[in-house]
Every structure is written in C-alpha cells, then in structure tokens.
Scaffold this active site. Sequence first.
Site: not given
Ligand code: CA
Length: 386
Positions: A229, A255, A305
């Site tokens: 990520e 995010e 997220h």
């Molecule tokens: Ca993150």
Amino acid sequence: MRITEVEALNLVVPTKVDKKPISLAYDEQLTKIVFDSYKSTLVRITTDDGLTGVGECLAKLTPRAISAIVEDAFRPILIGQDPLDVECIWEMMYASMRHRGHSKGFMIEAMSGVDIALFDLIGKALKLPVYKLLGGCFRNRLDAYASSLRLRDTETIVKEAVAYVEQGFGAIKMKLGRGPEEDIKRVAAVRDAIGYDIQLTVDANCAYDVATAINMGRELEKHQVYWFEEPIPPEDIDGYVRLSSSLDIAIAAGETEFTRYGFRDLIAKRAVDIVQPDICRAGGFSECKKIAAMASAYNMPYAPHTGGESAVGIAASIQLAAAIPNFLTYEYMRSDWSETHANPLRNSLTLEPVETFADGYIEVPDKPGLGIELNEEIVSKYRVNT
Ligand code: CA
C-alpha cells in the site's frame, strides 16, 4: 422535507506522540504537529420535520478550515433544499469552487461530510439503512483485517500480530517506512510469527521512490505479502503505473485521492490494483459509489480506507462496503497514533459501538440511516467550536 439548519462540529482530543507512528517526511519537525491530537469535523443537518442527519469530514490538520467551508460556503446552498436531492446538492457544492481550482483537499472533505449527513437523513426519513438507498446489501457482514502494526519495535509488533490472530483475524496490515532493509526484516519476523495462513499486507505511507519500491516489492513477494500500500507519493501516477506493471504483488492506494476525477487516472491507467477511497475524504456516498462503479469496470477491487475516521465515518464506511459489488476487505482499525491513549472519537462517540467483530467479520447494522446515535457527552467534551 426541507433543510433548516447546517452545523459543523469540530472535535479535538489532545494526545501525545513522541515518535512517528507511520512514515512521515520531516518527521522531526512535523510529528508533534501532525499527530498531536485526534480530530474530526462532524456535520449535523436538520430538517423542518425535525429529523437530524450526521456526517463526517476527515479533518487531519485543521478542522477549522473544514468547518468554515461547511458553514460559510455550503450552509447557504443547503438551507431550503430537499435532502433527497442529494446528487444535485453535491454538484452545486462542487460547482461553487471547481473553476477556482478547489477540486481536491479541504473542499471535498467538507463536501464528504455533508453528503454523508444527507444520506443519514434520507435513511432516517424513509426508515431504511443507507445500503438500501445505494442499491441493496451485497453482504451483511464484511471481511475485515486488523489495521495496523505501527512503526514500533519488532518485539512489540510481533506480539500484537500474534494477538490479532488469537482474536480471530485472518488478515493483518503492518506499517513500513523504516528503510528497506529494516522493513523487510520486520516483515520476515511477523510472517515467521503468524505463519502463511494469515494474510499479510503492508503500508509504506509513501515512504519510497519507484526503484526502491520495486526492489522492496520483489522481497515482499517472497514473504507472500498480499498488497503493497502507498509505496510511493500519490502525485507520481506514472511511478505507480511502473510499479504495478513491474511487480506481481498487488499495489493498493487511493486514501489521499478525491472524487471520480482523481480516481479516473488511478483506475484507467491501472496505476493500482486495488483502490482505497476514504468516504469522509473522497466525496461521500454519492461520489464513492461512482468511484466503485468505475473501478468495477476495470475489474478492480475496492478496499475502503477508514484510518483516522471517527465512529461516524466508520458507520458510513460500513454502509458503503455492504452496498458495492467490488468490495474487497474492511480496514478495522485496531491501533492508534498514541500507544497508550486510545482514540475516544472512534470508541465512544456513538451510544453503541459501530463495529461488531466476530470470526474475522464486521457485522453490517440494519437500522435507519447510518444506524448511529451520537454520544452528546463526548461531543461536548471534545468540541472546540461552539
Ligand atoms: Ca494507508
């Protein structure tokens, strides 16, 4: 039904964090500023028939900026409107500043809270959970992973990882950002402790450059890490494209992104394998539903997220996750920035807990709207604007 009042509530809970809990550039100067408190801006919208809807704007640095947008810019747009015209309202809010370049950032975080509050209102008015308004329930429980093992010493994170497995989690995320060698050693230690039956994902919070991330990705593949990520900063879309095409490990990000326009490039260029919008940042239900649909056209899963959301945002994230076909897995936050001071905005802001976890899953509630009631004591305790 007409909107009669719009209010933004800034909640701030001071805490103390000496060492950065996640990767952060200029951490010596910024740690105290960025991680000094748990923050949230709630939006409360009231109608002429006495109903109230609540939403959340992700407010990571300065809640006052967001509450000013809600009350000064959006309140005049909203007063007198029918909450059922939620998409028209979204477009009006967006149109108010898009031609001046405010198509990301605080502006959209503020819009997200308004949109979520409108959906809560509509759900309450129709006595339906929000997932019904979004097209229905694809699942009444969400596959959930424990988020996250933070940048603490190896002994601590190994202990935490084992505890998550004992609590019934089948998947765990850990933070990276201590340098490639140290990171890989820590991944190996966690993998060694939890075995290969537990899904392990990692999150670098943008700590690396493309070449370093490619090398790290190859090492992570050896440890059967499921996703990598935010390996690199969000602005480097071409870098993400290179990473995704160079590595077998799934690349996850999103995010920090806003609206369908921001996600269009991430998705259509296949810069990522998994999108991770935050409903309190990316534009609320109206917009995240569109982002999910766009991702589905590319056969791309959606992993919401939720880090930094209060209980209100979490309740919204759960409703959305129930209602999108390409939902992948739910980020169940199990650790806070402070090692010793848990975030009361996540744990105590609603009268009943929003997350019910059992056997690796989070239950989806079926009460009207977001299915929550604010704990007004907590609201007044931490409210900084009146
Ligand atoms: Ca993150």
